[in-house]
Write a protein that holds these residues in place. Structure first.
Motif, PDB file in Angstrom:
ATOM      1  N   UNK A 189       2.827  -3.463   4.882  1.00  0.00           N
ATOM      2  CA  UNK A 189       1.753  -3.883   5.449  1.00  0.00           C
ATOM      3  C   UNK A 189       0.822  -2.751   5.944  1.00  0.00           C
ATOM      4  N   UNK A 190      -0.288  -2.987   5.911  1.00  0.00           N
ATOM      5  CA  UNK A 190      -1.290  -2.034   6.481  1.00  0.00           C
ATOM      6  C   UNK A 190      -0.921  -1.754   7.773  1.00  0.00           C
ATOM      7  N   UNK A 191      -1.044  -0.520   8.088  1.00  0.00           N
ATOM      8  CA  UNK A 191      -0.591   0.039   9.420  1.00  0.00           C
ATOM      9  C   UNK A 191      -2.042  -0.327  10.593  1.00  0.00           C
ATOM     10  N   UNK A 192      -1.816  -1.132  11.317  1.00  0.00           N
ATOM     11  CA  UNK A 192      -2.844  -1.449  12.192  1.00  0.00           C
ATOM     12  C   UNK A 192      -3.496  -0.322  12.772  1.00  0.00           C
ATOM     13  N   UNK A 193      -2.898   0.453  13.589  1.00  0.00           N
ATOM     14  CA  UNK A 193      -3.445   1.609  14.184  1.00  0.00           C
ATOM     15  C   UNK A 193      -4.217   2.683  13.471  1.00  0.00           C
ATOM     16  N   UNK A 194      -3.544   2.703  12.365  1.00  0.00           N
ATOM     17  CA  UNK A 194      -4.183   3.690  11.465  1.00  0.00           C
ATOM     18  C   UNK A 194      -5.459   3.417  10.861  1.00  0.00           C
ATOM     19  N   UNK A 195      -5.437   2.138  10.411  1.00  0.00           N
ATOM     20  CA  UNK A 195      -6.730   1.280  10.059  1.00  0.00           C
ATOM     21  C   UNK A 195      -7.955   1.204  11.000  1.00  0.00           C
ATOM     22  N   UNK A 196      -7.468   0.811  12.241  1.00  0.00           N
ATOM     23  CA  UNK A 196      -8.566   0.631  13.277  1.00  0.00           C
ATOM     24  C   UNK A 196      -9.311   1.914  13.710  1.00  0.00           C
ATOM     25  N   UNK A 197      -8.353   2.834  14.164  1.00  0.00           N
ATOM     26  CA  UNK A 197      -8.755   4.103  14.618  1.00  0.00           C
ATOM     27  C   UNK A 197      -9.456   4.973  13.452  1.00  0.00           C
ATOM     28  N   UNK A 210     -24.398  -1.938   1.044  1.00  0.00           N
ATOM     29  CA  UNK A 210     -23.116  -1.755   0.943  1.00  0.00           C
ATOM     30  C   UNK A 210     -22.346  -1.666   2.091  1.00  0.00           C
ATOM     31  N   UNK A 211     -22.765  -1.016   3.133  1.00  0.00           N
ATOM     32  CA  UNK A 211     -21.898  -0.924   4.334  1.00  0.00           C
ATOM     33  C   UNK A 211     -22.093  -2.089   5.403  1.00  0.00           C
ATOM     34  N   UNK A 212     -23.237  -2.872   5.253  1.00  0.00           N
ATOM     35  CA  UNK A 212     -23.340  -3.759   6.271  1.00  0.00           C
ATOM     36  C   UNK A 212     -22.371  -5.098   6.237  1.00  0.00           C
ATOM     37  N   UNK A 213     -21.393  -5.247   7.339  1.00  0.00           N
ATOM     38  CA  UNK A 213     -20.515  -6.218   7.644  1.00  0.00           C
ATOM     39  C   UNK A 213     -19.292  -5.634   6.761  1.00  0.00           C
ATOM     40  N   UNK A 214     -19.115  -4.909   5.786  1.00  0.00           N
ATOM     41  CA  UNK A 214     -17.874  -4.454   5.218  1.00  0.00           C
ATOM     42  C   UNK A 214     -16.846  -3.731   6.133  1.00  0.00           C
ATOM     43  N   UNK A 215     -17.439  -2.822   6.773  1.00  0.00           N
ATOM     44  CA  UNK A 215     -16.522  -2.035   7.595  1.00  0.00           C
ATOM     45  C   UNK A 215     -15.831  -3.200   8.716  1.00  0.00           C
ATOM     46  N   UNK A 216     -16.560  -4.171   9.084  1.00  0.00           N
ATOM     47  CA  UNK A 216     -15.905  -5.069  10.222  1.00  0.00           C
ATOM     48  C   UNK A 216     -15.116  -6.011   9.282  1.00  0.00           C
ATOM     49  N   UNK A 217     -15.210  -6.493   8.251  1.00  0.00           N
ATOM     50  CA  UNK A 217     -14.412  -7.389   7.378  1.00  0.00           C
ATOM     51  C   UNK A 217     -13.162  -6.468   7.096  1.00  0.00           C
ATOM     52  N   UNK A 218     -13.242  -5.180   6.840  1.00  0.00           N
ATOM     53  CA  UNK A 218     -11.819  -4.497   6.614  1.00  0.00           C
ATOM     54  C   UNK A 218     -11.107  -4.509   7.829  1.00  0.00           C
ATOM     55  N   UNK A 228     -11.403   7.000   2.573  1.00  0.00           N
ATOM     56  CA  UNK A 228     -10.180   7.436   1.917  1.00  0.00           C
ATOM     57  C   UNK A 228      -8.672   7.081   2.816  1.00  0.00           C
ATOM     58  N   UNK A 229      -8.766   7.694   3.951  1.00  0.00           N
ATOM     59  CA  UNK A 229      -7.525   7.515   4.773  1.00  0.00           C
ATOM     60  C   UNK A 229      -7.271   6.236   5.056  1.00  0.00           C
ATOM     61  N   UNK A 230      -8.028   5.063   4.847  1.00  0.00           N
ATOM     62  CA  UNK A 230      -7.666   3.650   5.301  1.00  0.00           C
ATOM     63  C   UNK A 230      -6.937   3.014   4.097  1.00  0.00           C
ATOM     64  N   UNK A 231      -6.146   2.160   4.482  1.00  0.00           N
ATOM     65  CA  UNK A 231      -5.511   1.333   3.449  1.00  0.00           C
ATOM     66  C   UNK A 231      -6.110  -0.190   3.316  1.00  0.00           C
ATOM     67  N   UNK A 232      -6.374  -0.523   2.190  1.00  0.00           N
ATOM     68  CA  UNK A 232      -6.915  -2.015   1.804  1.00  0.00           C
ATOM     69  C   UNK A 232      -6.075  -3.071   2.167  1.00  0.00           C
ATOM     70  N   UNK A 233      -6.399  -3.989   2.928  1.00  0.00           N
ATOM     71  CA  UNK A 233      -5.693  -4.896   3.541  1.00  0.00           C
ATOM     72  C   UNK A 233      -5.208  -5.786   2.374  1.00  0.00           C
ATOM     73  N   UNK A 234      -3.836  -6.178   2.375  1.00  0.00           N
ATOM     74  CA  UNK A 234      -3.211  -7.107   1.526  1.00  0.00           C
ATOM     75  C   UNK A 234      -3.492  -8.584   1.997  1.00  0.00           C
ATOM     76  N   UNK A 235      -4.810  -8.842   2.007  1.00  0.00           N
ATOM     77  CA  UNK A 235      -4.931 -10.223   2.120  1.00  0.00           C
ATOM     78  C   UNK A 235      -6.174 -10.541   1.315  1.00  0.00           C
TER      79      UNK A 235
END
Length: 393
Positions: free
Chosen positions: A2-10, A108-116, A179-186
């Motif tokens: 599972x993606x680490x929620x606090x790490x990805x959001x922060x 490339x950025x528009x909406x993508x970070x929100x979706x991630x 690079x520190x983020x994890x791609x969501x497994x969904x």
């Protein structure tokens, strides 16, 4: 795993701050110092909007085919390359190419970070936290953009090119954040069984909607022109500050004041919208903008500074008010496409308006340019009202 929620959001918060850090917000002054005319500067902005429109669909397809992270990485690389070209170039064509890369990075950025970030919440079943998270993202965007412009103000008369050096460094910080983020497994929420929209399909839908829905058409055209004028006022006021030899601290102070005015305006939009009917509000905004432009004829710096702040207040009011109108009037199945139409109309307004204003300022001055536009808008507005008094009911 599972993606680490606090790490990805922060980490997403950090990315938002770095990617929207407005250190290059005074680019009109910078390009003037590099020897570009205001007409060439206007063309650069037009090129940005043309490129952004052309990239909109292809970048959406890339987001569907590849991971969120890869798209965000591509966006930051394009942003860094754009800053490098701005820092090292001395010709109009190279500066224009920099704006093309900047448009690519934006798309490339528009909406993508929100979706991630949202998909990270899906995996950990915490989607109810998203409204609070997106609110924090918007605050970080405003803070980063304002902080960057304020810092840039102090560099205007002292190694102004350092703002682009800082932009490159900040770009690498944003890249590290990704690079520190994890791609969501969904399965990405943007992927659909339907065929992706093409530029042709968007234009056909735009034409059909604008032809059949009169009220929505007039609202969209109104906002596009209104926002285009306010945006042009904001950017070309930089040329006035340069001509009037504003000190660095004066520029920074004015930008901070403008940000505060914007925040106040956004805060009061729900109250204003509830108190005034649609037609009354649109007419009031029209007269306020016309009066602002006509008073610009006075060509008195203290007055123009007040008008600059007023233009930004009007701009801050229009965006959330009209966004609310559109969402009320548009069916949910068509909402995304029709909201993109409003964005396309704004781009078209900027493509024509920005070089025109630059030409008027180049051959006359700031006050003449916007005073003339005010006179034209007044004539068009009165003519329109005479022809139809029931456009907005």
């Amino acid at each position: 795993m599972k993606t680490n929620y606090p790490t990805n959001i922060n980490t997403g918060y950090a990315y938002t701050f770095f990617s929207f850090f407005g250190i290059t917000g005074l680019w009109v002054i910078y390009l003037q110092m590099q020897g570009l005319s205001l007409v060439e500067i206007g063309l650069c902005e037009s090129i940005f909007h043309v490129a952004s429109f052309l990239f909109e669909v292809p970048t959406g397809v890339l987001a569907d085919r590849f991971s969120y992270k890869s798209v965000l990485i591509g966006g930051r690389i394009a942003s860094i390359l754009s800053a490098v070209i701005m820092l090292t170039s001395h010709t109009f064509l190279m500066f224009a190419f920099s704006f093309v890369l900047s448009a690519l990075s934006y798309n490339l950025q528009s909406g993508t970070i929100d979706a991630l970030m949202y998909d990270s919440l899906i995996e950990t079943r915490q989607t109810k936290a998203y409204p609070k998270i997106i609110s924090t993202v918007n605050v970080l965007y405003e803070f980063g953009d304002t902080a960057g412009v304020v810092i840039a103000g102090f560099f205007v008369h002292w190694h102004f090119e350092l703002t682009y050096v800082i932009s490159i460094l900040i770009g690498f910080f944003a890249l590290i954040s990704i690079l520190m983020m994890k791609e969501p497994n969904v399965t990405p929420s943007k992927v659909s069984a339907q065929a992706p929209e093409t530029i042709g399909s968007i234009l056909k839908t735009s034409y059909r909607v604008l032809r059949t829905n009169r009220v929505l058409r007039n609202l969209m055209f109104f906002q596009a022109v209104f926002a285009g004028i306010c945006t042009s006022y904001y950017f070309y006021f930089q040329s006035l500050m340069e001509k009037a030899h504003f000190s660095g601290w004066m520029i920074s102070l004015l930008m901070v004041t403008s940000a505060v005015v914007n925040i106040v305006g956004i805060h009061f939009t729900p109250i204003i919208q509830k108190r005034f009917p649609k037609a009354v509000l649109v007419n009031s905004l029209s007269w306020c903008l016309i009066a602002l432009l006509l008073v610009s004829w006075l060509d008195w710096i203290p007055m123009l500074m007040m008008l600059f702040l007023a233009s930004q207040l009007l701009s801050s009011l229009v965006e959330p008010i009209f966004s609310s109108y559109y969402n009320e009037m548009i069916d949910s199945k068509q909402r995304a496409t029709l909201l993109s139409i409003a964005s396309v109309l704004f781009s078209f307004a900027m493509i024509g308006l920005f070089p025109l204003v630059g030409w008027l300022i180049e051959h006359h001055n700031f006050s003449f340019a916007f005073g003339t536009i005010g006179g034209i808008i007044l004539i068009l507005y009165i003519t329109t009202r005479i022809k139809s008094r029931t456009v907005l009911k």
